[in-house]
Write a protein that holds these residues in place. Structure first.
Motif, PDB file in Angstrom:
ATOM      1  N   GLY A 109      19.397  25.320  39.413  1.00  0.00           N
ATOM      2  CA  GLY A 109      19.721  26.405  40.327  1.00  0.00           C
ATOM      3  C   GLY A 109      19.619  27.726  39.605  1.00  0.00           C
ATOM      4  N   ARG A 110      20.057  28.772  40.268  1.00  0.00           N
ATOM      5  CA  ARG A 110      20.041  30.111  39.678  1.00  0.00           C
ATOM      6  C   ARG A 110      21.293  30.856  40.124  1.00  0.00           C
ATOM      7  NH1 ARG A 110      15.725  31.230  41.554  1.00  0.00           N
ATOM      8  NH2 ARG A 110      16.184  32.755  43.195  1.00  0.00           N
ATOM      9  N   TRP A 111      21.958  31.516  39.176  1.00  0.00           N
ATOM     10  CA  TRP A 111      23.204  32.218  39.470  1.00  0.00           C
ATOM     11  C   TRP A 111      23.155  33.637  38.919  1.00  0.00           C
ATOM     12  CZ3 TRP A 111      22.749  27.193  37.954  1.00  0.00           C
ATOM     13  CH2 TRP A 111      23.243  26.227  38.849  1.00  0.00           C
ATOM     14  N   TYR A 112      23.462  34.583  39.784  1.00  0.00           N
ATOM     15  CA  TYR A 112      23.517  35.994  39.397  1.00  0.00           C
ATOM     16  C   TYR A 112      24.976  36.373  39.183  1.00  0.00           C
ATOM     17  CZ  TYR A 112      23.433  41.084  39.867  1.00  0.00           C
ATOM     18  OH  TYR A 112      23.606  42.428  39.658  1.00  0.00           O
ATOM     19  N   SER A 113      25.277  36.951  38.028  1.00  0.00           N
ATOM     20  CA  SER A 113      26.637  37.372  37.711  1.00  0.00           C
ATOM     21  C   SER A 113      26.786  38.863  37.992  1.00  0.00           C
ATOM     22  CB  SER A 113      26.948  37.097  36.237  1.00  0.00           C
ATOM     23  OG  SER A 113      28.147  37.741  35.840  1.00  0.00           O
ATOM     24  N   PRO A 114      27.498  39.241  39.054  1.00  0.00           N
ATOM     25  CA  PRO A 114      27.610  40.662  39.398  1.00  0.00           C
ATOM     26  C   PRO A 114      28.460  41.457  38.409  1.00  0.00           C
ATOM     27  CG  PRO A 114      29.031  39.368  40.820  1.00  0.00           C
ATOM     28  CD  PRO A 114      28.211  38.389  40.025  1.00  0.00           C
ATOM     29  N   TYR A 115      29.213  40.772  37.564  1.00  0.00           N
ATOM     30  CA  TYR A 115      30.026  41.487  36.575  1.00  0.00           C
ATOM     31  C   TYR A 115      29.161  42.192  35.543  1.00  0.00           C
ATOM     32  CZ  TYR A 115      34.411  39.184  38.062  1.00  0.00           C
ATOM     33  OH  TYR A 115      35.512  38.749  38.764  1.00  0.00           O
ATOM     34  N   ASP A 116      28.029  41.547  35.169  1.00  0.00           N
ATOM     35  CA  ASP A 116      27.187  42.110  34.110  1.00  0.00           C
ATOM     36  C   ASP A 116      25.710  42.173  34.471  1.00  0.00           C
ATOM     37  OD1 ASP A 116      27.075  39.338  34.132  1.00  0.00           O
ATOM     38  OD2 ASP A 116      26.701  39.171  31.988  1.00  0.00           O
ATOM     39  N   GLN A 161      38.737  35.417  45.779  1.00  0.00           N
ATOM     40  CA  GLN A 161      39.479  35.106  44.564  1.00  0.00           C
ATOM     41  C   GLN A 161      38.664  34.323  43.546  1.00  0.00           C
ATOM     42  OE1 GLN A 161      41.747  35.683  42.666  1.00  0.00           O
ATOM     43  NE2 GLN A 161      42.903  33.945  41.914  1.00  0.00           N
ATOM     44  N   LEU A 162      37.586  33.682  43.991  1.00  0.00           N
ATOM     45  CA  LEU A 162      36.761  32.868  43.093  1.00  0.00           C
ATOM     46  C   LEU A 162      35.321  33.354  43.144  1.00  0.00           C
ATOM     47  CD1 LEU A 162      38.174  29.356  44.078  1.00  0.00           C
ATOM     48  CD2 LEU A 162      38.745  30.678  42.034  1.00  0.00           C
ATOM     49  N   ILE A 163      34.710  33.511  41.950  1.00  0.00           N
ATOM     50  CA  ILE A 163      33.342  34.023  41.898  1.00  0.00           C
ATOM     51  C   ILE A 163      32.638  33.502  40.651  1.00  0.00           C
ATOM     52  CG2 ILE A 163      34.090  36.144  40.741  1.00  0.00           C
ATOM     53  CD1 ILE A 163      31.879  37.618  42.299  1.00  0.00           C
ATOM     54  N   ALA A 164      31.362  33.153  40.794  1.00  0.00           N
ATOM     55  CA  ALA A 164      30.569  32.643  39.677  1.00  0.00           C
ATOM     56  C   ALA A 164      30.062  33.804  38.825  1.00  0.00           C
ATOM     57  CB  ALA A 164      29.388  31.824  40.203  1.00  0.00           C
ATOM     58  N   VAL A 165      30.393  33.784  37.528  1.00  0.00           N
ATOM     59  CA  VAL A 165      30.005  34.874  36.623  1.00  0.00           C
ATOM     60  C   VAL A 165      29.620  34.317  35.248  1.00  0.00           C
ATOM     61  CG1 VAL A 165      31.495  36.559  37.766  1.00  0.00           C
ATOM     62  CG2 VAL A 165      32.381  35.239  35.839  1.00  0.00           C
ATOM     63  N   THR A 166      29.024  35.153  34.427  1.00  0.00           N
ATOM     64  CA  THR A 166      28.655  34.778  33.062  1.00  0.00           C
ATOM     65  C   THR A 166      29.886  34.298  32.300  1.00  0.00           C
ATOM     66  OG1 THR A 166      26.884  36.433  33.075  1.00  0.00           O
ATOM     67  CG2 THR A 166      27.627  35.614  30.920  1.00  0.00           C
ATOM     68  N   ASP A 167      29.762  33.165  31.629  1.00  0.00           N
ATOM     69  CA  ASP A 167      30.935  32.550  31.002  1.00  0.00           C
ATOM     70  C   ASP A 167      31.614  33.438  29.954  1.00  0.00           C
ATOM     71  OD1 ASP A 167      28.864  32.293  29.167  1.00  0.00           O
ATOM     72  OD2 ASP A 167      29.092  30.134  28.897  1.00  0.00           O
ATOM     73  N   GLN A 182      37.614  45.944  33.210  1.00  0.00           N
ATOM     74  CA  GLN A 182      36.837  46.119  34.424  1.00  0.00           C
ATOM     75  C   GLN A 182      35.438  45.571  34.175  1.00  0.00           C
ATOM     76  OE1 GLN A 182      37.027  50.263  35.644  1.00  0.00           O
ATOM     77  NE2 GLN A 182      39.268  50.321  35.430  1.00  0.00           N
ATOM     78  N   PRO A 183      34.710  45.160  35.214  1.00  0.00           N
ATOM     79  CA  PRO A 183      33.370  44.604  35.019  1.00  0.00           C
ATOM     80  C   PRO A 183      32.482  45.551  34.214  1.00  0.00           C
ATOM     81  CG  PRO A 183      34.079  44.244  37.272  1.00  0.00           C
ATOM     82  CD  PRO A 183      35.098  45.153  36.643  1.00  0.00           C
ATOM     83  N   PRO A 184      31.733  45.023  33.236  1.00  0.00           N
ATOM     84  CA  PRO A 184      30.829  45.860  32.446  1.00  0.00           C
ATOM     85  C   PRO A 184      29.833  46.637  33.306  1.00  0.00           C
ATOM     86  CG  PRO A 184      31.033  43.690  31.448  1.00  0.00           C
ATOM     87  CD  PRO A 184      31.711  43.620  32.779  1.00  0.00           C
ATOM     88  N   LEU A 185      29.390  46.030  34.427  1.00  0.00           N
ATOM     89  CA  LEU A 185      28.466  46.705  35.330  1.00  0.00           C
ATOM     90  C   LEU A 185      29.275  47.639  36.229  1.00  0.00           C
ATOM     91  CD1 LEU A 185      25.401  46.612  35.884  1.00  0.00           C
ATOM     92  CD2 LEU A 185      25.871  45.022  37.751  1.00  0.00           C
ATOM     93  N   SER A 186      29.243  48.925  35.907  1.00  0.00           N
ATOM     94  CA  SER A 186      30.118  49.886  36.593  1.00  0.00           C
ATOM     95  C   SER A 186      29.880  49.944  38.097  1.00  0.00           C
ATOM     96  CB  SER A 186      29.954  51.283  35.985  1.00  0.00           C
ATOM     97  OG  SER A 186      28.607  51.720  36.097  1.00  0.00           O
ATOM     98  N   ARG A 189      32.321  47.851  40.174  1.00  0.00           N
ATOM     99  CA  ARG A 189      33.770  48.065  40.076  1.00  0.00           C
ATOM    100  C   ARG A 189      34.412  48.380  41.413  1.00  0.00           C
ATOM    101  NH1 ARG A 189      33.560  51.287  34.243  1.00  0.00           N
ATOM    102  NH2 ARG A 189      32.860  49.451  33.056  1.00  0.00           N
ATOM    103  N   CYS A 190      33.679  49.029  42.284  1.00  0.00           N
ATOM    104  CA  CYS A 190      34.188  49.273  43.638  1.00  0.00           C
ATOM    105  C   CYS A 190      34.515  47.946  44.306  1.00  0.00           C
ATOM    106  CB  CYS A 190      33.160  50.046  44.455  1.00  0.00           C
ATOM    107  SG  CYS A 190      33.374  49.896  46.252  1.00  0.00           S
ATOM    108  N   THR A 191      33.527  47.032  44.323  1.00  0.00           N
ATOM    109  CA  THR A 191      33.717  45.724  44.954  1.00  0.00           C
ATOM    110  C   THR A 191      34.839  44.950  44.270  1.00  0.00           C
ATOM    111  OG1 THR A 191      31.386  45.646  45.590  1.00  0.00           O
ATOM    112  CG2 THR A 191      32.576  43.558  45.562  1.00  0.00           C
ATOM    113  N   TYR A 192      34.864  45.005  42.951  1.00  0.00           N
ATOM    114  CA  TYR A 192      35.890  44.276  42.185  1.00  0.00           C
ATOM    115  C   TYR A 192      37.292  44.767  42.573  1.00  0.00           C
ATOM    116  CZ  TYR A 192      38.259  42.218  38.118  1.00  0.00           C
ATOM    117  OH  TYR A 192      39.092  41.488  37.298  1.00  0.00           O
ATOM    118  N   SER A 193      37.451  46.066  42.710  1.00  0.00           N
ATOM    119  CA  SER A 193      38.773  46.593  43.084  1.00  0.00           C
ATOM    120  C   SER A 193      39.180  46.130  44.471  1.00  0.00           C
ATOM    121  CB  SER A 193      38.776  48.129  43.023  1.00  0.00           C
ATOM    122  OG  SER A 193      37.958  48.706  44.026  1.00  0.00           O
ATOM    123  N   LYS A 194      38.236  46.090  45.400  1.00  0.00           N
ATOM    124  CA  LYS A 194      38.550  45.638  46.759  1.00  0.00           C
ATOM    125  C   LYS A 194      38.933  44.163  46.770  1.00  0.00           C
ATOM    126  CE  LYS A 194      34.727  47.238  48.719  1.00  0.00           C
ATOM    127  NZ  LYS A 194      33.764  47.632  49.791  1.00  0.00           N
TER     128      LYS A 194
END
Length: 224
Positions: A109-116, A161-167, A182-186, A189-194
């Protein structure tokens, strides 16, 4: 009017060229589709206005201690359907072209990590992050919950509350709140705060003053 006739050889060359061009276009299209990143999108992310109202309603108080805390007090991952547990369910939800074996383990599969902003093709490179960490929840009121309620929180698929991200990004976050991580990808951060705000609001958890200030700053970057 004279009629120009193509030689059989010229006609075959043109047909071959047309077929090759068509295959090239199809190949380019398939490559573009295959290259499109999977987007991890948990359910229930509120609008900026809703998140602001929820943030305003949260109880601000000094953070509790981690005394007595154990991840075992938040049982996870539990069976969701058939042989699939919570982690496997989120991997399938947040990934693209996910293939599982008979035990529901993701084998491709393929997974995109929105944090980074990274994309991974091996499930072993992906963690399922608790947006509000279990230890943070404990310090914010979950210490008084029943084990059953803590289990529901740790496996919550109804809220963001649950999200797939880079380990290793998840491991760097640990149990920190937005005042210290806060997520490295600035741009995320809006979405993360919400997500953070609505999870705390939905579960009746408190927050500390520095945490609220950080969330407000992140929320201010949202356009909607």
């Amino acid at each position: 009017m004279p009629v120009t006739r193509q030689s059989p050889r010229t006609s075959l060359r043109r047909q071959a060229f047309t077929a090759a061009a068509t295959m090239a276009l199809v190949g380019t299209y398939l490559l573009a589709v295959d290259a499109a990143p999977a987007l991890a999108t948990p359910p229930g992310i509120p609008s900026k206005a809703t998140a602001q109202s929820q943030l305003n309603a949260l109880t601000v108080k000094s953070e509790g201690s981690t005394s007595g805390y154990s991840r075992d007090l938040f049982p996870h991952w539990i069976t969701i359907s058939g042989t699939c547990n919570t982690r496997e369910t989120v991997l399938k939800r947040d990934g693209t072209s996910v293939v599982t074996d008979s035990s529901c383990a993701a084998v491709s599969g393929r997974w995109y990590s929105p944090y980074d902003g990274a994309t991974w093709t091996a499930a072993s490179d992906v963690d399922i992050d608790h947006v509000v960490p279990l230890a943070e929840a404990w310090r914010s009121g979950a210490n008084a919950w029943t084990t059953s309620r803590r289990q529901s929180f740790a496996n919550d698929l109804s809220h963001p509350q649950l999200i797939a991200v880079t380990d290793n990004v998840n491991q760097a976050k640990g149990d920190q709140d937005p005042s210290t991580w806060q997520p490295p990808l600035s741009s995320y951060r809006c979405t993360y705060s919400k997500m953070w705000i609505t999870v705390k609001y939905s579960w009746g958890l408190s927050l500390q003053s520095s945490e609220k200030s950080a969330l407000q700053s992140m929320l201010n970057t949202c356009s909607s």
